[in-house]
Design an enzyme around this catalytic site. Structure first.
Site, PDB file in Angstrom:
ATOM      1  N   SER A  95       0.873  -1.184   0.000  1.00 26.48           N
ATOM      2  CA  SER A  95       0.000   0.000   0.000  1.00 26.48           C
ATOM      3  C   SER A  95       0.902   1.222   0.000  1.00 26.48           C
ATOM      4  CB  SER A  95      -0.871   0.025   1.255  1.00 26.48           C
ATOM      5  OG  SER A  95      -1.595  -1.152   1.390  1.00 26.48           O
ATOM      6  N   LYS A 170      -7.193   1.792  -2.349  1.00 25.02           N
ATOM      7  CA  LYS A 170      -6.726   1.364  -1.021  1.00 25.02           C
ATOM      8  C   LYS A 170      -6.747   2.535  -0.034  1.00 25.02           C
ATOM      9  CE  LYS A 170      -4.641  -1.074   2.187  1.00 25.02           C
ATOM     10  NZ  LYS A 170      -5.276  -2.128   2.952  1.00 25.02           N
ATOM     11  N   LYS A 238       1.106   5.931   8.035  1.00 22.48           N
ATOM     12  CA  LYS A 238       1.651   6.008   6.669  1.00 22.48           C
ATOM     13  C   LYS A 238       0.510   6.139   5.651  1.00 22.48           C
ATOM     14  CE  LYS A 238       1.961   2.213   4.724  1.00 22.48           C
ATOM     15  NZ  LYS A 238       1.239   1.324   3.814  1.00 22.48           N
TER      16      LYS A 238
HETATM   17  P1  NAD Z   1       5.648  -5.638   7.650  1.00 26.76           P
HETATM   18  O1  NAD Z   1       6.380  -4.475   8.189  1.00 26.76           O
HETATM   19  O2  NAD Z   1       5.245  -6.755   8.562  1.00 26.76           O
HETATM   20  O3  NAD Z   1       6.463  -6.310   6.426  1.00 26.76           O
HETATM   21  C1  NAD Z   1       7.242  -5.608   5.493  1.00 26.76           C
HETATM   22  C2  NAD Z   1       8.436  -6.464   5.139  1.00 26.76           C
HETATM   23  O4  NAD Z   1       9.234  -5.786   4.159  1.00 26.76           O
HETATM   24  C3  NAD Z   1       9.356  -6.738   6.342  1.00 26.76           C
HETATM   25  O5  NAD Z   1       9.597  -8.126   6.475  1.00 26.76           O
HETATM   26  C4  NAD Z   1      10.629  -5.965   5.995  1.00 26.76           C
HETATM   27  O6  NAD Z   1      11.786  -6.564   6.528  1.00 26.76           O
HETATM   28  C5  NAD Z   1      10.596  -6.004   4.479  1.00 26.76           C
HETATM   29  N1  NAD Z   1      11.413  -4.973   3.868  1.00 26.76           N
HETATM   30  C6  NAD Z   1      11.467  -3.648   4.163  1.00 26.76           C
HETATM   31  N2  NAD Z   1      12.363  -3.020   3.362  1.00 26.76           N
HETATM   32  C7  NAD Z   1      12.874  -3.965   2.544  1.00 26.76           C
HETATM   33  C8  NAD Z   1      13.841  -3.950   1.489  1.00 26.76           C
HETATM   34  N3  NAD Z   1      14.441  -2.802   1.138  1.00 26.76           N
HETATM   35  N4  NAD Z   1      14.126  -5.101   0.861  1.00 26.76           N
HETATM   36  C9  NAD Z   1      13.516  -6.260   1.219  1.00 26.76           C
HETATM   37  N5  NAD Z   1      12.587  -6.351   2.216  1.00 26.76           N
HETATM   38  C10 NAD Z   1      12.279  -5.211   2.864  1.00 26.76           C
HETATM   39  O7  NAD Z   1       4.367  -5.042   6.907  1.00 26.76           O
HETATM   40  P2  NAD Z   1       3.022  -5.815   6.501  1.00 26.76           P
HETATM   41  O8  NAD Z   1       2.039  -5.700   7.607  1.00 26.76           O
HETATM   42  O9  NAD Z   1       3.364  -7.149   5.925  1.00 26.76           O
HETATM   43  O10 NAD Z   1       2.506  -4.831   5.347  1.00 26.76           O
HETATM   44  C11 NAD Z   1       3.059  -4.797   4.037  1.00 26.76           C
HETATM   45  C12 NAD Z   1       2.213  -3.874   3.190  1.00 26.76           C
HETATM   46  O11 NAD Z   1       0.871  -4.375   3.149  1.00 26.76           O
HETATM   47  C13 NAD Z   1       2.135  -2.446   3.737  1.00 26.76           C
HETATM   48  O12 NAD Z   1       2.113  -1.535   2.691  1.00 26.76           O
HETATM   49  C14 NAD Z   1       0.813  -2.447   4.487  1.00 26.76           C
HETATM   50  O13 NAD Z   1       0.255  -1.154   4.569  1.00 26.76           O
HETATM   51  C15 NAD Z   1      -0.022  -3.387   3.625  1.00 26.76           C
HETATM   52  N6  NAD Z   1      -1.113  -4.073   4.312  1.00 26.76           N
HETATM   53  C16 NAD Z   1      -0.940  -4.590   5.552  1.00 26.76           C
HETATM   54  C17 NAD Z   1      -2.018  -5.224   6.185  1.00 26.76           C
HETATM   55  C18 NAD Z   1      -1.888  -5.792   7.581  1.00 26.76           C
HETATM   56  O14 NAD Z   1      -2.924  -6.093   8.209  1.00 26.76           O
HETATM   57  N7  NAD Z   1      -0.688  -5.996   8.113  1.00 26.76           N
HETATM   58  C19 NAD Z   1      -3.252  -5.331   5.548  1.00 26.76           C
HETATM   59  C20 NAD Z   1      -3.384  -4.829   4.253  1.00 26.76           C
HETATM   60  C21 NAD Z   1      -2.306  -4.195   3.637  1.00 26.76           C
END
Ligand code: NAD
Length: 294
Positions: A95, A170, A238
């Protein structure tokens, strides 16, 4: 099919695992090596950079926190575009700001890489079940080509328009969710302070017009005092930041979003940024000195 998956956090891990379960060969990368190790145990192959993923795979999925992370993974020094062959498809399911999707897609197109944005709604439980709601933007022929892959992670997918339209959709989703949690928290604080058991209030109103998916998911957490993420307050900051910036740039004032943003900012400043966004209830609890508990 060989699929690259970059970003193995709360959402990326179960989404990647569902692709493995469906019989696909996965090449995975995350900056946190424990996350990569968990996927290797589930059957994936480890890569050591985004470039390495791109050199191995003609279809790449990213699931990263925000626009700067996606830019660095795609456009950076060891990023996807330094290794991707022309014709590669990139599905960014993070997102992020719609404008960032548009900028990244342009850089991809210059290298012959085809990109769509396809963020999701539903959170970790639906990521695990493979029942996410997917909202996509970009070239419809690319979307059609990857539809079956998307449906291994989601229960529904809608093509919303040009590149960035998925993330615009979104943002609308995130505004509704944040405002809904705030409304639920405010209303349940009212009834709790007035002496009515919050569980009874929930049971009484959940089937009526005030009922919502948000209320069904968050009131059980709030009444148990369980604010384990889920979806973190810092990630919702964010999203609302991206919503406010986008709103300002298109001339759509967002007064309620701005108010809830300040509640989230207060919680972040008070050390709650890594809690679930149901923690908006904590803002009301601090205001009134009362907990909404069963
Ligand atoms: P998270 O922080 O748990 O996971 C993000 C991952 O990306 C982490 O494992 C991190 O180490 C990795 N990362 C960061 N920078 C990196 C890089 N340069 N290279 C490789 N890996 C890297 O976040 P999440 O909850 O999994 O969310 C991910 C996306 O999905 C976000 O944009 C969030 O807004 C969206 N989202 C989350 C949810 C939720 O309920 N958690 C629901 C819908 C959408």
């Amino acid at each position: 099919m060989k699929i690259g998956f970059i970003g193995l956090g709360i959402m990326g891990k179960p989404m990647a695992k569902n692709l493995i379960k469906a019989g696909h060969e996965l090449v995975v990368y995350d900056v946190v090596s424990e996350n990569v190790a968990e996927l290797v145990t589930a059957g994936a192959t480890a890569a050591y950079s985004s470039r390495e993923v791109a050199m191995e795979c003609k279809l790449i999925i990213t699931m990263l926190p925000n626009s700067p992370h996606v830019k660095s993974v795609i456009l950076g020094e060891t990023g996807v575009l330094t290794g991707a062959a022309p014709g590669t498809i990139l599905i960014d399911m993070s997102s992020i700001a719609p404008i960032a999707s548009q900028e990244i897609e342009k850089a991809c197109a210059d290298k012959g890489v085809r990109m769509i944005d396809a963020p999701v709604s539903g959170g970790e439980p639906k990521a695990i079940d493979g029942t996410l709601s997917i909202m996509a933007g970009g070239d419809k022929t690319v979307y059609d080509e990857v539809y079956d892959i998307l449906m291994l992670m989601g229960a529904s997918a809608v093509h919303c328009g040009d590149i960035g339209a998925g993330n615009t959709t979104k943002l609308a989703n995130q505004v509704i969710v944040a405002l809904n949690i705030a409304a639920v928290s405010e209303a349940f604080m009212l009834s709790t302070k007035a002496g009515v058991d919050p569980v009874k209030v929930f049971d009484a109103i959940k089937g009526g017009l005030a009922g919502s998916t948000v209320m069904n998911a968050k009131i059980p957490m709030i009444t148990e005092g369980n604010f384990k993420p889920g979806f973190k307050i810092d990630l919702h900051i964010k999203d609302l930041n991206n919503a406010l910036e986008t709103g300002h740039s298109v001339g759509a004032p967002l007064p309620l979003t701005a108010a809830v943003m300040e509640m989230l900012q207060m919680l972040h400043a008070d050390g709650y940024g890594q809690n679930d966004h149901s923690g908006i209830a904590l803002y009301y609890e601090k205001l009134s000195g009362t907990e909404i508990r069963k």
